[in-house]
Enzyme design. Structure first.
Site, PDB file in Angstrom:
ATOM      1  N   LYS A  95       0.730  -1.399  -0.120  1.00  0.00           N
ATOM      2  CA  LYS A  95       0.164   0.224  -0.384  1.00  0.00           C
ATOM      3  C   LYS A  95       0.341   1.421   0.036  1.00  0.00           C
ATOM      4  CE  LYS A  95      -2.260  -0.661   4.271  1.00  0.00           C
ATOM      5  NZ  LYS A  95      -1.949  -2.521   3.804  1.00  0.00           N
ATOM      6  N   ARG A 118       0.004  -8.486  13.542  1.00  0.00           N
ATOM      7  CA  ARG A 118      -0.540  -7.835  12.911  1.00  0.00           C
ATOM      8  C   ARG A 118      -1.040  -8.156  11.516  1.00  0.00           C
ATOM      9  NH1 ARG A 118       4.347  -4.838  11.007  1.00  0.00           N
ATOM     10  NH2 ARG A 118       3.273  -4.037   9.772  1.00  0.00           N
ATOM     11  N   ARG A 151      11.680  -0.935  10.433  1.00  0.00           N
ATOM     12  CA  ARG A 151      10.698  -0.533  11.134  1.00  0.00           C
ATOM     13  C   ARG A 151      10.501  -2.257  12.635  1.00  0.00           C
ATOM     14  NH1 ARG A 151       5.038   0.542   8.244  1.00  0.00           N
ATOM     15  NH2 ARG A 151       4.010  -0.682  10.131  1.00  0.00           N
ATOM     16  N   ARG A 177      -9.024   1.085   8.457  1.00  0.00           N
ATOM     17  CA  ARG A 177      -8.664   0.002   8.898  1.00  0.00           C
ATOM     18  C   ARG A 177     -10.397  -0.798  10.039  1.00  0.00           C
ATOM     19  NH1 ARG A 177      -3.104   0.653   8.468  1.00  0.00           N
ATOM     20  NH2 ARG A 177      -2.088  -1.484   9.470  1.00  0.00           N
ATOM     21  N   ARG A 222      11.604  -5.302   4.793  1.00  0.00           N
ATOM     22  CA  ARG A 222      11.466  -4.026   4.720  1.00  0.00           C
ATOM     23  C   ARG A 222      11.935  -3.521   5.274  1.00  0.00           C
ATOM     24  NH1 ARG A 222       5.663  -1.808   4.694  1.00  0.00           N
ATOM     25  NH2 ARG A 222       5.919  -2.493   6.869  1.00  0.00           N
TER      26      ARG A 222
HETATM   27  P1  AMP Z   1       0.568   0.823   8.944  1.00  0.00           P
HETATM   28  O1  AMP Z   1       2.210   1.669   8.303  1.00  0.00           O
HETATM   29  O2  AMP Z   1       0.256   0.653   8.286  1.00  0.00           O
HETATM   30  O3  AMP Z   1       1.237  -0.503   9.019  1.00  0.00           O
HETATM   31  O4  AMP Z   1       0.988   1.040  10.900  1.00  0.00           O
HETATM   32  C1  AMP Z   1       1.547   0.600  11.454  1.00  0.00           C
HETATM   33  C2  AMP Z   1       0.648   1.014  12.444  1.00  0.00           C
HETATM   34  O5  AMP Z   1      -0.466   1.748  13.374  1.00  0.00           O
HETATM   35  C3  AMP Z   1      -0.385  -0.731  12.484  1.00  0.00           C
HETATM   36  O6  AMP Z   1      -0.338  -1.704  13.361  1.00  0.00           O
HETATM   37  C4  AMP Z   1      -1.755  -0.441  13.939  1.00  0.00           C
HETATM   38  O7  AMP Z   1      -0.873   0.435  15.296  1.00  0.00           O
HETATM   39  C5  AMP Z   1      -1.391   2.023  13.923  1.00  0.00           C
HETATM   40  N1  AMP Z   1      -2.331   2.101  12.982  1.00  0.00           N
HETATM   41  C6  AMP Z   1      -2.323   2.585  11.251  1.00  0.00           C
HETATM   42  N2  AMP Z   1      -3.384   2.870  10.663  1.00  0.00           N
HETATM   43  C7  AMP Z   1      -4.059   2.938  11.924  1.00  0.00           C
HETATM   44  C8  AMP Z   1      -5.258   3.028  11.757  1.00  0.00           C
HETATM   45  N3  AMP Z   1      -6.544   3.001  11.073  1.00  0.00           N
HETATM   46  N4  AMP Z   1      -6.959   2.546  13.022  1.00  0.00           N
HETATM   47  C9  AMP Z   1      -5.943   1.619  13.571  1.00  0.00           C
HETATM   48  N5  AMP Z   1      -4.561   1.759  13.730  1.00  0.00           N
HETATM   49  C10 AMP Z   1      -3.676   2.088  13.233  1.00  0.00           C
END
Ligand code: AMP
Length: 216
Positions: free
Chosen positions: A13, A171, A160, A88, A127
């Site tokens: 994404k 996740r 990360r 999400r 990554r």
């Molecule tokens: P990502 O970079 O999109 O994988 O997001 C990393 C982390 O941020 C996720 O594992 C969640 O802990 C938090 N996070 C990101 N987007 C959301 C969302 N829309 N709702 C809740 N937590 C989020």
């Protein structure tokens, strides 16, 4: 152009959102980036979100929604945005719908990227991200020219915290339980386009652009 990209962690994404943002000249709005920046700057949002992120859990809506609303209300989102990582959950999709509706706006496209789980795990565990410009790499599939150094700006790359094996599993489970139902929610409303997320980035990019254009 108001586009939502859906897909499990590691589906690509972020990579595609960056390309789409360039193509359509609108900002990439990544909830994960927004939260990581808040954590790094130790803002109230960051302090509240940190533990959830480290465990691979979703940050509660009471903590996150205000920040997303604020971001989408900023001037650079006036012409549109590429949303990456938000919504999400069904509750977040409803909140987004309400927010856009208040300005008589709606989403143009919702595109979900399908990628099999073993591929997700290997993509996430290799990554690397540039600390300065956010460019994305993979130690094996898309390595930088010089190990751990960004091709674009020469800054350090980092892994990360939540891209480690145990957190990756958590996740993916959170995705299956809390985010996958969102696909049906958009599908029932006739809003969902699904694409194959395997292949090189330009192939995947053209698939998304085709979806966006055919939905007009
Ligand atoms: P990502 O970079 O999109 O994988 O997001 C990393 C982390 O941020 C996720 O594992 C969640 O802990 C938090 N996070 C990101 N987007 C959301 C969302 N829309 N709702 C809740 N937590 C989020």
């Amino acid at each position: 152009m108001r586009l939502v990209l859906l897909g499990p962690p590691g589906a690509g994404k972020g990579t595609q959102a960056k390309l789409l943002a360039e193509q359509f000249r609108v900002p990439q709005v990544s909830s994960g980036d927004l939260l990581r920046e808040a954590v790094q700057r130790e803002t109230p949002l960051g302090l509240e979100a940190k533990g959830f992120m480290e465990r691979g859990e979703l940050v509660p809506d009471e903590v996150l929604l205000g920040a997303i609303e604020e971001r989408l209300a900023a001037a650079d989102c006036y012409q549109g945005f590429i949303l990456d990582g938000f919504p999400r959950t069904i509750a977040q999709a409803e909140a987004l719908c309400k927010l856009l509706g208040a300005g008589k706006l709606r989403l143009d496209s919702v595109v979900s990227m399908r990628v099999p789980e073993p591929t997700l795990v290997s993509r996430l565990s290799g990554r690397r991200t540039c600390r300065n410009c956010g460019a994305l790499y993979h130690v094996e599939f898309n390595p930088p020219r010089q190990a751990e150094v960004c091709n674009r700006c020469g800054s350090d790359l980092f892994q990360r915290e939540d891209d480690r094996e145990e957190t990756i599993r958590a996740r993916l489970q959170v995705y299956a339980r809390q985010t996958a139902p969102l696909l049906d929610w958009y599908r029932e409303r006739g809003r969902l386009a699904e694409i194959d997320g395997l292949g090189d980035r330009s192939e995947v990019f053209s698939r998304i652009v085709t979806c966006v254009e055919t939905r007009g």
